[in-house]
Design an enzyme around this catalytic site. Sequence first.
Site, short mmCIF file in Angstrom:
data_model
loop_
_atom_site.label_atom_id
_atom_site.label_comp_id
_atom_site.label_asym_id
_atom_site.label_seq_id
_atom_site.Cartn_x
_atom_site.Cartn_y
_atom_site.Cartn_z
N ARG A 44 0.85 -1.19 0.00
CA ARG A 44 0.00 0.00 0.00
C ARG A 44 0.89 1.24 0.00
NH1 ARG A 44 2.25 2.29 3.92
NH2 ARG A 44 0.60 3.84 3.81
N GLY A 45 0.23 2.41 -0.14
CA GLY A 45 0.99 3.66 -0.24
C GLY A 45 1.16 4.00 -1.72
N ALA A 46 0.81 5.23 -2.08
CA ALA A 46 0.72 5.58 -3.51
C ALA A 46 1.99 5.28 -4.33
CB ALA A 46 0.30 7.04 -3.65
N ARG A 87 -7.30 -0.94 -6.77
CA ARG A 87 -7.61 0.21 -5.91
C ARG A 87 -7.71 1.44 -6.82
NH1 ARG A 87 -4.24 1.02 -0.66
NH2 ARG A 87 -6.21 1.97 0.01
N GLN A 193 -2.50 2.71 9.87
CA GLN A 193 -1.18 2.80 9.23
C GLN A 193 -0.21 3.65 10.05
OE1 GLN A 193 -4.10 3.17 7.66
NE2 GLN A 193 -4.04 2.51 5.54
N ASP A 234 -2.25 10.70 -2.26
CA ASP A 234 -2.57 9.62 -3.20
C ASP A 234 -2.83 10.17 -4.59
OD1 ASP A 234 -3.23 8.36 -0.46
OD2 ASP A 234 -3.00 6.74 -1.92
N ASN A 243 -5.88 12.36 0.04
CA ASN A 243 -4.98 11.52 0.86
C ASN A 243 -5.82 10.77 1.89
OD1 ASN A 243 -2.26 10.68 1.58
ND2 ASN A 243 -2.52 11.88 3.45
N LYS A 244 -5.16 9.97 2.66
CA LYS A 244 -5.82 9.09 3.66
C LYS A 244 -6.91 9.81 4.44
CE LYS A 244 -5.38 5.64 4.18
NZ LYS A 244 -6.35 4.77 3.45
O1 MRU Z 1 -4.67 3.16 1.99
P1 MRU Z 1 -3.18 3.39 1.94
O2 MRU Z 1 -2.47 2.88 3.15
O3 MRU Z 1 -2.59 2.89 0.64
O4 MRU Z 1 -3.06 4.96 1.95
C1 MRU Z 1 -1.80 5.55 1.96
C2 MRU Z 1 -1.86 7.03 2.09
O5 MRU Z 1 -2.89 7.63 2.17
C3 MRU Z 1 -0.53 7.74 2.02
O6 MRU Z 1 -0.58 8.93 2.78
C4 MRU Z 1 -0.25 8.12 0.56
O7 MRU Z 1 -0.39 7.00 -0.27
C5 MRU Z 1 1.11 8.68 0.39
S1 MRU Z 1 2.37 7.53 0.68
C6 MRU Z 1 3.86 8.27 0.37
#
Ligand code: MRU
Length: 340
Positions: A44-46, A87, A193, A234, A243-244
Amino acid sequence: MRTIEWHDGTVVTIDQTKLPNETVILNLKNCSEMADAIKTMKIRGAPLLGAAAGFALALTAHHSRAASRDELINELDSAAKIIRATRPTAVNLFWALDRILGKARAIPGNAADLAAFVIEEAKKIADEDVAANHLIGKHGAKLIQDGDVILTHCNAGALATVDYGTALGVVRAALEQGKLVKVIAAETRPLLQGARLTTYELKRDGIQVTLITDGMIGYVMHKRMVDKVIVGADRIVRDAVINKIGTFTVSVLAKEHKIPFYVAAPTSTFDFTRTAEEVVIEERKPEEVTHIGSQRIAAEGIGVLNPAFDITPFKYVTAIICENGVLDKRYYSKFSSQLL
Ligand code: MRU
């Protein structure tokens, strides 16, 4: 180890759902294993999703028995379709697929040449992410004072990228410059997270971190315990940062307390072709909210909302830190003004 690596036909990564209690290494052999790892948020994470999408095409190319170039292109298109359905919100995933498929269509050669190209391009995307994060760190560290306490939300660290991190990359770079920086990590309900991943990777690297629940953010800001907020993204669209879930709330609280709110993200997260209204915000299953781990915490038979991301309009964003430098409002508000 980087968060994701290519080992001659296998993608090696870490199962982020098991951290911090267990370190489980995944050896992914094909596109459907990669799609499953993304859907279940083992990956996970963009920026990491961008690298993973690229490696899904690399796995397809590496194991393909396609007799012709056209056949391989068809297989890559089918693999990309599977990854696109995992996703919807982080644009890096779509960006990486489009980049590799676009270039692959344009280059000459037979199926073997094409397969070699796809693998190299996927590795390049991963390498470029690490380089971008170091530059984000370098530019962002200029904004950080010795002694700053930085609040972050979710995990925008090495685990969310190929290495080093975006928001946490800025923290790492400031520390490398000799500034004493501490982090407050918001737990980030529902999937935690912040609690599970941000505290884990900062502790592992000897960086001072204090965990709070999301509901404590207003309190720590009111008590002047936070100097700056840095989060990842994201997708950065023409009018907002996506973002999250919870990021928007943090930004409003930061503005109220006159605390700078920075977004650290590589340009592979920019999507200035769209506005926030045009982006699909992922809605995840209710059990993530009604349960903590396997333990049910809410009554049965209730309504539940579980959007995974929220929308922070640009007016709450002090600056965006990317690999090209620190972009202030003058830069990104021009995209919004073109909408009027
Ligand atoms: O649902 P996730 O854990 O994939 O979400 C991640 C986030 O929202 C991060 O803040 C974002 O992807 C940036 S990661 C450098």
